[in-house]
Design an enzyme around this catalytic site. Structure first.
Site, PDB file in Angstrom:
ATOM      1  N   HIS B  35       0.839  -1.192   0.000  1.00  0.00           N
ATOM      2  CA  HIS B  35       0.000   0.000   0.000  1.00  0.00           C
ATOM      3  C   HIS B  35       0.879   1.248   0.000  1.00  0.00           C
ATOM      4  O   HIS B  35       2.058   1.162   0.304  1.00  0.00           O
ATOM      5  CB  HIS B  35      -0.900   0.008   1.234  1.00  0.00           C
ATOM      6  CG  HIS B  35      -1.900  -1.100   1.237  1.00  0.00           C
ATOM      7  ND1 HIS B  35      -2.409  -1.633   2.382  1.00  0.00           N
ATOM      8  CD2 HIS B  35      -2.475  -1.776   0.224  1.00  0.00           C
ATOM      9  CE1 HIS B  35      -3.270  -2.594   2.082  1.00  0.00           C
ATOM     10  NE2 HIS B  35      -3.321  -2.687   0.774  1.00  0.00           N
ATOM     11  N   THR B  36       0.240   2.404  -0.291  1.00  0.00           N
ATOM     12  CA  THR B  36       0.987   3.659  -0.266  1.00  0.00           C
ATOM     13  C   THR B  36       1.539   3.925   1.131  1.00  0.00           C
ATOM     14  O   THR B  36       0.790   3.960   2.103  1.00  0.00           O
ATOM     15  CB  THR B  36       0.063   4.819  -0.653  1.00  0.00           C
ATOM     16  OG1 THR B  36      -0.607   4.480  -1.855  1.00  0.00           O
ATOM     17  CG2 THR B  36       0.853   6.094  -0.864  1.00  0.00           C
ATOM     18  N   GLN B  37       2.851   4.089   1.238  1.00  0.00           N
ATOM     19  CA  GLN B  37       3.449   4.446   2.524  1.00  0.00           C
ATOM     20  C   GLN B  37       3.984   5.863   2.496  1.00  0.00           C
ATOM     21  O   GLN B  37       4.362   6.409   3.518  1.00  0.00           O
ATOM     22  CB  GLN B  37       4.581   3.477   2.870  1.00  0.00           C
ATOM     23  CG  GLN B  37       4.146   2.035   2.943  1.00  0.00           C
ATOM     24  CD  GLN B  37       3.140   1.776   4.042  1.00  0.00           C
ATOM     25  OE1 GLN B  37       3.100   2.482   5.049  1.00  0.00           O
ATOM     26  NE2 GLN B  37       2.309   0.774   3.876  1.00  0.00           N
ATOM     27  N   GLN B  38       4.059   6.446   1.310  1.00  0.00           N
ATOM     28  CA  GLN B  38       4.525   7.827   1.172  1.00  0.00           C
ATOM     29  C   GLN B  38       4.080   8.355  -0.182  1.00  0.00           C
ATOM     30  O   GLN B  38       3.895   7.572  -1.115  1.00  0.00           O
ATOM     31  CB  GLN B  38       6.046   7.867   1.261  1.00  0.00           C
ATOM     32  CG  GLN B  38       6.726   7.012   0.209  1.00  0.00           C
ATOM     33  CD  GLN B  38       8.226   6.930   0.442  1.00  0.00           C
ATOM     34  OE1 GLN B  38       8.834   7.845   0.950  1.00  0.00           O
ATOM     35  NE2 GLN B  38       8.815   5.810   0.064  1.00  0.00           N
ATOM     36  N   ASN B 139      -4.720   1.917   3.636  1.00  0.00           N
ATOM     37  CA  ASN B 139      -4.280   2.128   2.259  1.00  0.00           C
ATOM     38  C   ASN B 139      -4.733   3.533   1.837  1.00  0.00           C
ATOM     39  O   ASN B 139      -5.595   3.681   0.986  1.00  0.00           O
ATOM     40  CB  ASN B 139      -4.883   1.039   1.356  1.00  0.00           C
ATOM     41  CG  ASN B 139      -4.355   1.125  -0.059  1.00  0.00           C
ATOM     42  OD1 ASN B 139      -4.930   0.520  -0.958  1.00  0.00           O
ATOM     43  ND2 ASN B 139      -3.280   1.836  -0.292  1.00  0.00           N
TER      44      ASN B 139
END
Lengths: 240, 265
Positions: B35-38, B139
């Site tokens: 998932h998007t972490q940054q 997410n």
């Protein structure tokens, strides 16, 4: 599993790469306070909304009128607070639909909120919740909850950022803790407070909390529940 | 006979042994799903202020890849329906996802021809639910969003929404660096909700232009090209695109002492 070794020189060596992980929680400050009287209850909160040192809004009221002479506030992480109140309102709509618009009692509302909170036991709503209303005998009722649904009926409760500043003041002024009659040396007897006394206590509690806590201020919202219904008052607080 | 249709057409288990389900479950990647972490390509501040009859909002046109000014013509003010503009900062790919989601919402709503157009408060609530749902799935859509427009009571509406689903409303709003640099300037013009009634469109626009200049001076991830939108109760949405920060002064700052807070004049 600690792989971090602290050196004497104040910097740390790690044997594993640093992991960045999305943090789904934040703290939006603010504080709330509920007091029950003999035939009334009040629920109050400041209207400041913060993230860290930023003031997002000076007027974002968080005490909600749910109908059925019930008011509620969920203070802490405001996204969870809003979500909790919305799911409660949704459940209340279904309750009215299924029960010929029967009025929901505060005790039943409290049990429902316990289930809503405990339903998120392993990804909790990060909020301190308080509801206020009148019980079957018409006496003031305050119920307060922890983030995972433990709850209790009380005479008074402060929640949120400045709870630790306000609660001892309430113990002393509402429940007369550590107050003794100088003549007899006996503990002062508990009596119900009148509405104007309670409103003065609430306003004093919030002006004092505003002095000492940076996340509290801007405006004070008070909802008052009596047998006539729910009414609302606003008072300015310091905006610094 | 084998009665389970899912087992038909396979080599006979009795002869060839059980099917190894690891084969069909195998993925052709060595990583688990992520998932998007940054955020990756980002847009900086969105700023907005209410005035008597509406709202002025602005955002620059830069898409940054870290410290690289990667895209210079990104439009971050997105009109939705006739009464709403959504200003988005943060991840640009998530911005485009939101743009698509809002377009789909509008198409769905207009499909039966019945006229129940979305107002700004409806768009705001939709985005709040979307962002909160995504954060709850861990997410997130990595954005901070300002919704500006006219609400169902035909009054100016301004609200903020972020990747956590945190939502709030105020006469002045700004995301990112704008919350530190622009908000103090904008609150000089409209501090309380009561002040809004005395603020003209020209005053609001001037405050936004000044704030965009200060942001370009001090925010290293900003650009001097920006879009500005005015949403008026009576005249509707009017965009001004390809604006530039004007009247900047880069002369030697001989009168500036310290961080500028020690100046006497």
């Amino acid at each position: 599993m600690s792989n971090t070794i602290a050196s004497e020189y104040g910097h740390t060596d790690t044997s594993v790469p640093i992991e960045h992980r999305f943090n789904p929680y934040s703290d939006n400050g603010g504080t709330i306070l509920g007091i029950a009287g003999e035939d009334f209850a009040v629920l109050a909160g400041d209207t400041r909304h913060t993230s860290g040192y930023s003031i997002n809004s000076r007027f974002q009221p968080k005490i909600m009128d749910l109908g059925d002479d019930l008011v509620m506030s969920a203070n802490g992480f405001s996204a969870d607070g809003d979500a909790l109140i919305r799911s409660f309102q949704q459940q209340l709509t279904w309750y009215h639909f299924n029960n010929q618009n029967k009025k929901l009692r505060p005790s039943s509302a409290a049990r429902l909120i316990q289930h809503l909170l405990y339903g998120h036991r392993f990804f909790p709503y990060y909020v301190h919740t308080i509801i206020a209303g009148l019980d079957e005998e018409g006496k003031g009722a305050i119920y307060s909850f922890d983030p995972v649904g433990s709850y209790e009926r009380e005479q008074c409760r402060a929640g949120g950022a400045a709870a630790s500043l306000i609660m001892p003041f309430l113990d002393n002024q509402v429940n007369f803790k550590n107050q003794y009659d100088p003549a007899t040396g006996q503990a002062r007897l508990k009596t119900y407070l009148k509405l104007d006394e309670v409103l003065n206590l609430v306003r004093d509690a919030f002006t004092s909390a505003t002095e000492r806590h940076i996340e509290v201020g801007d405006c004070l919202q008070i909802k008052i529940i009596t047998k006539e219904g729910v009414r609302e008052e606003f008072y300015p607080l310091k905006r610094d | 006979m084998e009665h389970d249709p899912f087992k038909w057409g396979r080599p006979d288990n009795a002869t060839y042994g059980d099917y190894d389900y690891r084969i069909s479950n195998a993925k052709n990647t060595e990583f688990p799903s992520m998932h998007t972490q940054q955020p990756i390509v980002t847009g900086t501040s969105v700023i907005a202020i209410k005035y008597k009859n509406g709202i002025v909002m602005a955002a620059d046109n830069l898409g940054s890849y870290g410290s690289l000014a990667r895209f210079s013509n990104i439009e971050r003010l997105i009109p939705v329906g006739k009464d709403t503009v959504v200003g988005i900062s943060g991840d640009i790919s998530d911005l485009q996802y939101i743009e698509r989601a809002l377009d789909e919402l509008e198409v769905e709503n207009d499909y039966d021809g019945a006229s129940h157009p979305f107002k700004a408060n409806h768009i705001h609530e939709y985005l709040n639910k979307l962002l909160y749902q995504r954060r709850s799935k861990l997410n997130p859509l990595w954005n901070a969003v300002v919704v500006a427009g006219i609400n169902s009571d035909n009054e100016p509406f301004l609200a903020h929404n972020d990747l956590l689903g945190v939502q709030f409303s105020s006469p002045t709003l700004a995301t990112g660096f704008g919350a530190h640099l622009a908000i103090p300037l904008l609150r000089k013009v409209a501090d309380k909700e009561e002040d809004v009634a005395h603020v003209t469109k020209e005053q609001a626009r001037e405050a936004i232009l000044q704030s965009m200049k200060v942001l370009f001076y001090r925010d290293a991830r900003s650009s001097n090209r920006f879009s500005l939108v005015t949403i008026d109760k009576d005249t509707g949405i009017s965009f001004e695109k390809d604006l530039k920060v004007e009247n900047m002064s880069w002369k030697y700052a001989e009168t500036i002492k310290g961080y500028g807070n020690l100046q006497k004049f």
